[in-house]
Write a protein that holds these residues in place. Structure first.
Motif, PDB file in Angstrom:
ATOM      1  N   GLN A   1      -2.741   7.471   6.704  1.00  0.00           N
ATOM      2  CA  GLN A   1      -3.488   6.879   5.593  1.00  0.00           C
ATOM      3  C   GLN A   1      -2.548   6.148   4.625  1.00  0.00           C
ATOM      4  O   GLN A   1      -2.746   6.161   3.411  1.00  0.00           O
ATOM      5  CB  GLN A   1      -4.293   7.954   4.856  1.00  0.00           C
ATOM      6  CG  GLN A   1      -5.343   8.608   5.735  1.00  0.00           C
ATOM      7  CD  GLN A   1      -6.149   9.663   5.009  1.00  0.00           C
ATOM      8  OE1 GLN A   1      -5.703  10.221   4.012  1.00  0.00           O
ATOM      9  NE2 GLN A   1      -7.353   9.930   5.489  1.00  0.00           N
TER      10      GLN A   1
ATOM     11  N   ASN B   1       3.179   2.735  10.373  1.00  0.00           N
ATOM     12  CA  ASN B   1       2.034   2.684   9.472  1.00  0.00           C
ATOM     13  C   ASN B   1       0.761   2.329  10.243  1.00  0.00           C
ATOM     14  O   ASN B   1       0.820   1.905  11.395  1.00  0.00           O
ATOM     15  CB  ASN B   1       2.311   1.644   8.379  1.00  0.00           C
ATOM     16  CG  ASN B   1       1.467   1.841   7.148  1.00  0.00           C
ATOM     17  OD1 ASN B   1       0.921   2.917   6.909  1.00  0.00           O
ATOM     18  ND2 ASN B   1       1.334   0.796   6.353  1.00  0.00           N
TER      19      ASN B   1
ATOM     20  N   ALA C   1       3.199   7.506   8.753  1.00  0.00           N
ATOM     21  CA  ALA C   1       2.477   7.352   7.482  1.00  0.00           C
ATOM     22  C   ALA C   1       0.982   7.441   7.754  1.00  0.00           C
ATOM     23  O   ALA C   1       0.340   6.444   8.095  1.00  0.00           O
ATOM     24  CB  ALA C   1       2.831   6.022   6.824  1.00  0.00           C
TER      25      ALA C   1
ATOM     26  N   ASP D   1       5.483  11.060   2.273  1.00  0.00           N
ATOM     27  CA  ASP D   1       6.054  12.027   1.336  1.00  0.00           C
ATOM     28  C   ASP D   1       7.215  11.352   0.605  1.00  0.00           C
ATOM     29  O   ASP D   1       8.110  10.783   1.233  1.00  0.00           O
ATOM     30  CB  ASP D   1       6.554  13.250   2.105  1.00  0.00           C
ATOM     31  CG  ASP D   1       6.969  14.394   1.193  1.00  0.00           C
ATOM     32  OD1 ASP D   1       7.521  14.129   0.111  1.00  0.00           O
ATOM     33  OD2 ASP D   1       6.761  15.557   1.572  1.00  0.00           O
TER      34      ASP D   1
ATOM     35  N   ARG E   1       0.337   6.804   3.621  1.00  0.00           N
ATOM     36  CA  ARG E   1       1.003   7.682   2.660  1.00  0.00           C
ATOM     37  C   ARG E   1       2.250   8.298   3.287  1.00  0.00           C
ATOM     38  O   ARG E   1       2.237   8.695   4.446  1.00  0.00           O
ATOM     39  CB  ARG E   1       0.063   8.786   2.189  1.00  0.00           C
ATOM     40  CG  ARG E   1      -1.139   8.261   1.410  1.00  0.00           C
ATOM     41  CD  ARG E   1      -2.032   9.391   0.960  1.00  0.00           C
ATOM     42  NE  ARG E   1      -3.153   8.899   0.171  1.00  0.00           N
ATOM     43  CZ  ARG E   1      -4.095   9.674  -0.337  1.00  0.00           C
ATOM     44  NH1 ARG E   1      -4.060  10.985  -0.141  1.00  0.00           N
ATOM     45  NH2 ARG E   1      -5.085   9.151  -1.035  1.00  0.00           N
TER      46      ARG E   1
ATOM     47  N   GLN F   1       2.101   6.916  -6.977  1.00  0.00           N
ATOM     48  CA  GLN F   1       1.226   8.056  -7.250  1.00  0.00           C
ATOM     49  C   GLN F   1       1.983   9.375  -7.179  1.00  0.00           C
ATOM     50  O   GLN F   1       1.662  10.326  -7.894  1.00  0.00           O
ATOM     51  CB  GLN F   1       0.065   8.095  -6.250  1.00  0.00           C
ATOM     52  CG  GLN F   1      -0.925   6.958  -6.383  1.00  0.00           C
ATOM     53  CD  GLN F   1      -1.951   6.976  -5.260  1.00  0.00           C
ATOM     54  OE1 GLN F   1      -1.882   7.790  -4.332  1.00  0.00           O
ATOM     55  NE2 GLN F   1      -2.910   6.066  -5.334  1.00  0.00           N
ATOM     56  N   ARG F   2       2.979   9.438  -6.303  1.00  0.00           N
ATOM     57  CA  ARG F   2       3.704  10.688  -6.053  1.00  0.00           C
ATOM     58  C   ARG F   2       5.105  10.702  -6.667  1.00  0.00           C
ATOM     59  O   ARG F   2       5.941  11.511  -6.279  1.00  0.00           O
ATOM     60  CB  ARG F   2       3.817  10.902  -4.532  1.00  0.00           C
ATOM     61  CG  ARG F   2       2.488  11.172  -3.883  1.00  0.00           C
ATOM     62  CD  ARG F   2       2.527  10.942  -2.376  1.00  0.00           C
ATOM     63  NE  ARG F   2       1.262  11.296  -1.788  1.00  0.00           N
ATOM     64  CZ  ARG F   2       0.162  10.553  -1.864  1.00  0.00           C
ATOM     65  NH1 ARG F   2       0.201   9.397  -2.503  1.00  0.00           N
ATOM     66  NH2 ARG F   2      -0.964  10.946  -1.308  1.00  0.00           N
TER      67      ARG F   2
ATOM     68  N   GLU G   1      -1.860  -0.056  -9.945  1.00  0.00           N
ATOM     69  CA  GLU G   1      -1.556   1.334  -9.614  1.00  0.00           C
ATOM     70  C   GLU G   1      -0.744   1.992 -10.721  1.00  0.00           C
ATOM     71  O   GLU G   1      -0.971   3.154 -11.073  1.00  0.00           O
ATOM     72  CB  GLU G   1      -0.784   1.397  -8.289  1.00  0.00           C
ATOM     73  CG  GLU G   1      -0.641   2.791  -7.722  1.00  0.00           C
ATOM     74  CD  GLU G   1      -1.993   3.397  -7.392  1.00  0.00           C
ATOM     75  OE1 GLU G   1      -2.262   4.523  -7.893  1.00  0.00           O
ATOM     76  OE2 GLU G   1      -2.770   2.768  -6.673  1.00  0.00           O
TER      77      GLU G   1
ATOM     78  N   ARG H   1       2.357   1.740  -3.425  1.00  0.00           N
ATOM     79  CA  ARG H   1       1.351   2.266  -4.364  1.00  0.00           C
ATOM     80  C   ARG H   1       1.223   3.781  -4.210  1.00  0.00           C
ATOM     81  O   ARG H   1       1.085   4.504  -5.204  1.00  0.00           O
ATOM     82  CB  ARG H   1       0.001   1.582  -4.128  1.00  0.00           C
ATOM     83  CG  ARG H   1       0.000   0.111  -4.504  1.00  0.00           C
ATOM     84  CD  ARG H   1      -1.309  -0.565  -4.150  1.00  0.00           C
ATOM     85  NE  ARG H   1      -2.396  -0.151  -5.049  1.00  0.00           N
ATOM     86  CZ  ARG H   1      -3.647  -0.574  -4.917  1.00  0.00           C
ATOM     87  NH1 ARG H   1      -3.973  -1.408  -3.922  1.00  0.00           N
ATOM     88  NH2 ARG H   1      -4.570  -0.183  -5.769  1.00  0.00           N
ATOM     89  N   SER H   2       1.271   4.268  -2.986  1.00  0.00           N
ATOM     90  CA  SER H   2       1.185   5.721  -2.777  1.00  0.00           C
ATOM     91  C   SER H   2       2.425   6.430  -3.291  1.00  0.00           C
ATOM     92  O   SER H   2       2.348   7.558  -3.787  1.00  0.00           O
ATOM     93  CB  SER H   2       0.962   6.035  -1.293  1.00  0.00           C
ATOM     94  OG  SER H   2       2.136   5.849  -0.526  1.00  0.00           O
TER      95      SER H   2
ATOM     96  N   THR I   1       0.835  -1.205   0.000  1.00  0.00           N
ATOM     97  CA  THR I   1       0.000   0.000   0.000  1.00  0.00           C
ATOM     98  C   THR I   1       0.867   1.251   0.000  1.00  0.00           C
ATOM     99  O   THR I   1       0.588   2.228  -0.712  1.00  0.00           O
ATOM    100  CB  THR I   1      -0.933   0.002   1.227  1.00  0.00           C
ATOM    101  OG1 THR I   1      -1.705  -1.200   1.234  1.00  0.00           O
ATOM    102  CG2 THR I   1      -1.867   1.202   1.196  1.00  0.00           C
ATOM    103  N   LEU I   2       1.946   1.226   0.781  1.00  0.00           N
ATOM    104  CA  LEU I   2       2.856   2.369   0.830  1.00  0.00           C
ATOM    105  C   LEU I   2       3.536   2.576  -0.523  1.00  0.00           C
ATOM    106  O   LEU I   2       3.673   3.715  -1.000  1.00  0.00           O
ATOM    107  CB  LEU I   2       3.902   2.143   1.920  1.00  0.00           C
ATOM    108  CG  LEU I   2       4.595   3.384   2.473  1.00  0.00           C
ATOM    109  CD1 LEU I   2       3.614   4.234   3.261  1.00  0.00           C
ATOM    110  CD2 LEU I   2       5.765   2.978   3.364  1.00  0.00           C
TER     111      LEU I   2
END
Length: 371
Positions: free
Chosen positions: A203, A171, A201, A207, A205, A27-28, A54, A23-24, A20-21
Motif C-alpha cells: 500500500q 512498490n 512497500a 517502515d 508504505r 506520516q511516520r 501531507e 507522503r507515507s 506517495t512513498l
C-alpha cells in the motif's frame, strides 16, 4: 567535528510512486525534523503540492521545489545554495530527503554532496530506488520493446537508476503473489547485482526505519577528494525476498558487494537526453472525469506518453480532482482536502511526444479545448 546531516536520495522511474512513498514517510516521521527537496521535470509542481498537503503546514517539515529540470545536473543553479541554506539551520534539521525526477540519475546529487561546498555538512545516508513492480513485470523495461524497439531509453534510464541504489523498494505490489515478487527480484538483481537491501512497500508504505538512518555510507578523504564508501558488512547473497517481511523484522536482505561512489565517476551521464520532453496542457472548461480518462487512454495509444499528472476542473465535486497516469494506467481521484482547481492543468512526459497530437486527442474526445 560537527555532526554531518544525513541525506537520503529517493530515485525511480516516472510514475514509480516516489511521492506517495514520501507522503507515507512524513506520516511516520515521529519527531524527525525533515527538509525535502522535490524535483519535477515538468514546469509546474504537482508532486510538491501533494507533499505540502501531507505536511499540512507542519513547521518541522520544510519543502523546497525544483521544477522544470533535473536536480543537481549542470544547469541547476539552485541545488547547492538550497543545501547551504539547510546547513545554516542545521540545529533544526535531522534529515534531508531528496526526490529526484523520474528522468534524473541519483549520481548527480551524490557528486555534489561530495563537493567542497557540501561535504563538510552532509553525508549520504542511503539511495532508495522505487520500482513500479507491475510495470517491471510487464516487460516495459526490457530492451527491444517499448518506445523504440532498437533502443529503449526507458530501460536504459531504469537500469542506471538501479545501478547506484543501496535499497530497492518494490512498490505497487498489492495483489501480486510470491512467484511474481520473486520474478521481480530476479529482474532487479540481473540489472543491479550490488543492491544491498530489497524492501516491499505494501500500500505504498515503508517502515521509516527502513528508509532513514540506515547509515550505509561513511565519508573518506583521499588526495583526489571526498568519496563515499559503502559499508561492507552485509548479509549473504543467497537471501531472498519474503512476502511476509515480519520474519526478518521488516527487512528482505540480499546482495552485498561494497561499491564506492567516487566524485566525477559518472559525470558523462549527467546530460539530459533531448528526446525526453515535458509539456503542460490547460483547459478552462469543466471536465467530465470519465470522458477525460478515456481521452488520456487514447492519447497514450497514439503518442509515447510515459507519465501524465495534474489537477482538473470539474463540476462533479467542490474538491480538487487529481489525475495520475503511467503509460496506459490512469487514475482520477478526489482530494479530500485541497479545494477545486480553477482550471485544468496536466503535465505530460514522454520520449519525442507530440504536444499538438496530444492536445488534439484531448480536445476531440472531451469536446473541450485543450491548449
Amino acid at each position: 567535528m560537527k555532526q554531518l546531516i544525513p541525506v537520503t536520495i529517493v530515485t525511480g522511474f516516472l510514475g514509480s510512486g516516489k511521492t506517495t512513498l514520501l507522503r507515507s514517510l512524513i506520516q511516520r516521521r515521529q519527531t524527525r525534523r525533515l527538509a525535502l527537496l522535490i524535483n519535477e521535470f515538468g514546469e509546474i509542481s504537482i508532486d510538491g503540492a501533494l507533499i505540502r498537503d501531507e505536511a499540512g503546514g507542519d513547521e518541522q517539515v520544510r519543502i523546497h521545489d525544483f521544477p522544470y529540470g533535473l536536480i543537481a545536473y549542470g544547469d541547476d543553479d539552485q541545488f547547492v545554495p538550497t543545501m547551504r541554506a539547510i546547513a545554516a539551520r542545521r540545529a533544526n534539521v535531522d534529515h534531508v530527503l531528496i526526490e529526484t525526477s523520474g528522468l534524473a540519475l541519483p549520481t548527480a546529487v551524490m557528486e555534489l554532496l561530495q563537493s567542497p561546498e557540501l561535504c563538510d555538512d552532509f553525508i549520504l545516508d542511503a539511495t532508495l530506488a522505487v520500482v513500479d513492480t507491475p510495470l517491471l513485470l510487464s516487460d516495459q523495461f526490457e530492451h527491444g520493446v517499448g518506445i523504440n524497439p532498437a533502443v529503449n531509453p526507458a530501460a536504459t534510464m531504469f537500469e542506471q537508476q538501479l545501478e547506484y541504489a543501496d535499497v530497492v523498494v518494490l512498490n505497487k505490489i498489492d495483489g501480486l503473489d510470491d512467484e511474481a515478487l520473486l520474478l521481480a527480484e530476479t529482474r532487479v538483481r540481473q540489472r543491479a547485482p550490488n543492491v544491498r537491501f530489497l524492501e516491499l512497500a505494501h500500500q505504498a508504505r515503508l517502515d521509516i526505519r527502513l528508509a532513514l538512518g540506515l547509515r550505509l555510507h561513511q565519508p573518506t578523504r583521499t588526495e583526489h577528494g571526498h568519496t563515499y564508501t559503502a559499508l561492507p558488512a552485509m548479509p549473504g547473497p543467497q537471501a531472498g525476498v519474503l512476502a511476509e517481511q515480519s520474519r526478518l523484522n521488516g527487512h528482505a536482505h540480499s546482495g552485498l558487494s561494497a561499491h564506492s561512489h567516487g566524485l566525477a565517476t559518472h559525470k558523462h551521464f549527467h546530460e539530459q537526453d533531448p528526446g525526453w520532453l515535458s509539456f503542460v496542457l490547460r483547459s478552462d472548461v469543466a471536465q467530465q472525469a470519465d470522458q477525460l480518462k478515456a481521452a488520456l487512454l487514447e492519447a497514450a495509444k497514439v503518442e509515447p506518453i510515459l507519465r501524465s499528472k495534474g489537477f482538473i476542473r470539474t463540476d462533479e465535486t467542490p474538491r480538487a480532482v487529481l489525475v495520475q497516469g503511467v503509460r496506459s494506467r490512469v487514475t482520477i481521484s478526489v482530494d479530500a482536502v485541497k479545494p477545486a482547481a480553477r482550471r485544468s492543468e496536466l503535465v505530460f512526459i514522454g520520449y519525442h511526444t507530440s504536444r499538438s497530437n496530444v492536445a488534439a486527442v484531448l480536445s476531440n474526445l472531451t469536446g473541450t479545448p485543450w491548449r
